[in-house]
Design a protein around this motif. Structure first.
Motif, short mmCIF file in Angstrom:
data_model
loop_
_atom_site.label_atom_id
_atom_site.label_comp_id
_atom_site.label_asym_id
_atom_site.label_seq_id
_atom_site.Cartn_x
_atom_site.Cartn_y
_atom_site.Cartn_z
N LEU A 299 0.81 -1.22 0.00
CA LEU A 299 0.00 0.00 0.00
C LEU A 299 0.85 1.27 0.00
N PRO A 300 1.95 1.36 0.78
CA PRO A 300 2.75 2.59 0.72
C PRO A 300 3.29 2.88 -0.68
N ALA A 301 3.79 1.84 -1.36
CA ALA A 301 4.35 2.06 -2.70
C ALA A 301 3.26 2.40 -3.70
N VAL A 302 2.15 1.66 -3.64
CA VAL A 302 1.05 1.93 -4.57
C VAL A 302 0.46 3.30 -4.29
N GLU B 180 -3.11 9.23 -13.64
CA GLU B 180 -2.87 10.03 -14.84
C GLU B 180 -2.70 9.14 -16.06
N ARG B 181 -1.89 8.10 -15.93
CA ARG B 181 -1.72 7.16 -17.05
C ARG B 181 -3.05 6.45 -17.37
N PHE B 182 -3.80 6.12 -16.30
CA PHE B 182 -5.09 5.45 -16.50
C PHE B 182 -6.02 6.29 -17.35
N HIS C 26 -11.27 -1.36 -15.24
CA HIS C 26 -10.32 -2.35 -14.73
C HIS C 26 -9.18 -2.56 -15.73
N GLN C 27 -9.53 -2.72 -16.97
CA GLN C 27 -8.51 -2.97 -18.01
C GLN C 27 -7.47 -1.86 -18.04
N HIS C 28 -7.92 -0.63 -18.07
CA HIS C 28 -6.99 0.49 -18.22
C HIS C 28 -6.31 0.86 -16.90
N LEU C 29 -6.97 0.63 -15.79
CA LEU C 29 -6.35 0.92 -14.50
C LEU C 29 -5.19 -0.03 -14.24
N PHE C 30 -5.40 -1.32 -14.51
CA PHE C 30 -4.33 -2.27 -14.22
C PHE C 30 -3.21 -2.18 -15.25
N ALA C 31 -3.53 -1.76 -16.46
CA ALA C 31 -2.46 -1.49 -17.42
C ALA C 31 -1.59 -0.34 -16.94
N VAL D 261 0.74 -1.53 -13.98
CA VAL D 261 1.90 -2.28 -14.48
C VAL D 261 2.89 -1.33 -15.15
N GLU D 262 2.37 -0.37 -15.89
CA GLU D 262 3.25 0.57 -16.60
C GLU D 262 4.06 1.40 -15.61
N VAL D 263 3.45 1.81 -14.50
CA VAL D 263 4.13 2.68 -13.54
C VAL D 263 5.04 1.88 -12.61
N LEU D 264 4.55 0.76 -12.09
CA LEU D 264 5.30 0.02 -11.07
C LEU D 264 6.20 -1.06 -11.64
N GLY D 265 6.00 -1.44 -12.89
CA GLY D 265 6.89 -2.37 -13.57
C GLY D 265 7.00 -3.73 -12.90
N ASP D 266 8.25 -4.17 -12.67
CA ASP D 266 8.50 -5.52 -12.15
C ASP D 266 8.01 -5.70 -10.72
N ALA D 267 7.69 -4.60 -10.04
CA ALA D 267 7.17 -4.73 -8.67
C ALA D 267 5.79 -5.37 -8.65
N VAL D 268 5.11 -5.36 -9.80
CA VAL D 268 3.77 -5.96 -9.88
C VAL D 268 3.94 -7.44 -10.20
N THR D 269 4.21 -8.22 -9.20
CA THR D 269 4.28 -9.67 -9.36
C THR D 269 2.88 -10.24 -9.51
N ALA D 270 2.80 -11.52 -9.82
CA ALA D 270 1.49 -12.16 -9.93
C ALA D 270 0.73 -12.06 -8.62
N GLU D 271 1.44 -12.19 -7.50
CA GLU D 271 0.79 -12.11 -6.19
C GLU D 271 0.25 -10.71 -5.93
#
Length: 393
Positions: A14-17, A26-28, A102-107, A110-120
Motif C-alpha cells: 500500500l505505501p508504494a502503490v 494520470e496514465r489510467f 479495470h482494463q486500463h487501470l491495471f495497465a 503495471v506501466e508505472v510500477l513495472g517488475d514490482a507488480v508480481t502475480a501475487e
C-alpha cells in the motif's frame, strides 16, 4: 471481505502503490480516453479532468478503500461507497464500464510500477478492485430500481429567475406532463446538455426547493475561474437556456439528505452551497419542526448571497431559529463581517449538522462544531465536485 493472503500483500504494498497513485491515475485516464474518447466527451466532467481534481479523487478513493479493507477486514466503508454510487447513478454508469476501467487501470499500474507488480501483487489488488466495483454495482442497481427512471428524462423550463449576477434559478416541469417523482431535501439531479462542439456534458445541481411542488427547481451558479476554464455547463445554462427551452435530467440522487428528526439542527453553507439548505429549511417549515435550528451562511456580500430572501423567510417560519450570516464585505447591521466564527453561537446538546460549501469552509465549521461538543457522527457534508475531502479522509 479481503482474503488473508491478499490483505497481507496489500498491507505490504500500500505505501508504494499509494505513493504512485497520482501517476497511475494520470496514465489510467490518458489510456482510457485514448481508447474511449466518448467517455470524456459525454460522461466525464472535462473541467475536472483539465484541473486534475477527478484524478485526485479517484486515487484517494482507491487508497482509502484499500486501507479500510486492511485495517478493518470484516467491514466495508459504506459511507464512501454510497456517496460514490449516488454520483455514478446520477451519471448513468453501467456495470460493463467497470470492466473497461479495470482494463486500463491495471495497465497503468503495471506501466508505472513495472517488475514490482508480481502475480501475487496483481492478484491482491485485483481483489481490492473487484470488491469495490461489485459493491458499487450492487448499490447502483438498487438506486436505479428505487428511482423508477431509466436513462434521461426531458424537462421544460417553466420559469427562470435571476437570483444574483451569477446565479439563476430554473423551474422545471416534465416535458411529457407525467408525474414528478419524489425526492429528499438535500438531493441533486444531473443535468445533461449538448454543447456547441457536440459533447453532451453532465453536471450535478442540488434541488433548491422542498418536495411536493409540481415543478423541480435548481439554482445554478455560473462558474468563472480566472485560473482555468469557465464552467462549460453552467455557462451554457446561463447563456442559452430560457423559459420554454428543454434540458435532460436524471432521477434525484445524493446521500446528504435531511432525515426526519426531533434533534436540534445546524444548517451551515457558503456561497452556492446554500441550495440544499434552502430545500431543507423549506421542508422543516412545512413539517413543523420545533427543535432549535441554527442557520449559518457565509458569502462575499449580501448582493452575491443567492436565495437570501428564501433563506430568511423559511427560517422565520420556524419557532426556534437563529440566523447568522457572515459577509466578506458590505455586511449589514444584521450580519457580521469576515469568516464564520461560531465561538459566540450557542449550539444545543445533541445537535445534528449539515454542511455544504467549499472544503476549507466545511473543515473550519466542522472543527468548531466538534469543539462545541457535536458528535462526529452527527456532522454531515456535501461537496460540489470531486470529493477530495472524503477521498483524503
Amino acid at each position: 471481505m479481503l482474503s488473508e493472503q491478499s490483505a497481507a500483500t496489500v498491507r505490504a504494498t500500500l505505501p508504494a502503490v499509494g505513493a504512485a497513485l497520482g501517476e497511475i491515475t494520470e496514465r489510467f485516464y490518458d489510456g482510457l480516453f485514448a481508447a474511449h474518447p466518448e467517455l470524456l466527451r459525454d460522461l466525464f466532467n472535462r473541467g475536472n479532468q483539465a484541473a486534475g481534481t477527478q484524478r485526485q479523487a479517484l486515487a484517494g478513493s482507491i487508497a482509502a478503500f484499500a486501507a479500510y479493507l486492511v485495517d478493518r477486514p470484516d467491514e466495508r466503508p459504506d459511507v464512501m461507497l454510497n456517496r460514490i454510487a449516488h454520483k455514478h447513478a446520477s451519471l448513468g454508469v453501467a456495470p460493463d464500464q467497470y470492466r473497461v476501467v479495470h482494463q486500463h487501470l491495471f495497465a497503468a499500474i503495471v506501466e508505472v510500477l513495472g517488475d514490482a507488480v508480481t502475480a501475487e501483487v496483481a492478484a491482491a489488488w485485483d481483489e481490492v478492485y473487484w470488491l469495490m466495483a461489485n459493491a458499487l454495482i450492487a448499490i447502483e442497481k438498487r438506486l436505479y430500481t428505487e428511482s423508477g427512471q431509466t436513462g434521461w428524462r426531458t424537462w421544460t423550463v417553466a420559469g427562470r429567475v435571476e437570483e444574483t449576477a451569477d446565479v439563476a434559478t430554473f423551474q422545471l416541469r416534465p416535458a411529457d406532463d407525467g408525474p414528478v417523482p419524489d425526492f429528499l431535501p438535500g438531493q441533486y439531479v444531473s443535468v445533461r446538455v449538448e454543447l456547441p462542439d457536440g459533447a453532451r456534458q453532465i453536471r450535478q445541481y442540488s434541488l433548491s426547493a422542498a418536495p411536493g411542488s409540481p415543478l423541480r427547481q435548481i439554482s445554478v451558479k455560473r462558474v468563472q475561474d480566472d485560473a482555468g476554464p469557465d464552467g462549460e455547463v453552467s455557462s451554457h445554462l446561463h447563456a442559452q437556456v430560457h423559459e420554454g427551452d428543454t434540458v435532460e435530467l436524471s432521477a434525484p440522487y445524493g446521500d446528504l439528505v435531511l432525515e426526519h428528526t426531533d434533534q436540534p439542527l445546524v444548517l451551515a453553507s457558503a456561497g452556492i452551497g446554500v441550495t440544499p439548505m434552502i430545500a431543507m429549511l423549506e421542508q422543516l417549515a412545512r413539517t413543523g419542526h420545533t427543535a432549535p435550528v441554527t442557520v449559518v451562511h457565509a458569502d462575499r456580500s449580501p448582493v452575491t448571497h443567492a436565495l437570501r430572501g428564501d433563506h430568511e423567510a423559511f427560517a422565520a417560519k420556524l419557532p426556534d431559529t437563529a440566523v447568522h450570516f457572515w459577509y466578506e464585505q458590505e455586511a449589514p447591521e444584521t450580519a457580521r463581517t469576515g469568516r464564520v466564527d461560531l465561538s459566540t453561537v450557542p449550539v444545543a446538546s445533541g445537535t445534528r449538522a449539515y454542511l455544504c460549501g467549499p472544503v476549507p469552509f466545511m473543515r473550519a465549521v466542522r472543527t468548531q462544531l466538534l469543539d462545541k461538543g457535536v458528535a462526529p457522527a452527527d456532522i454531515h457534508y456535501e461537496v460540489f465536485g470531486p470529493d477530495l475531502w472524503l477521498a483524503q479522509g
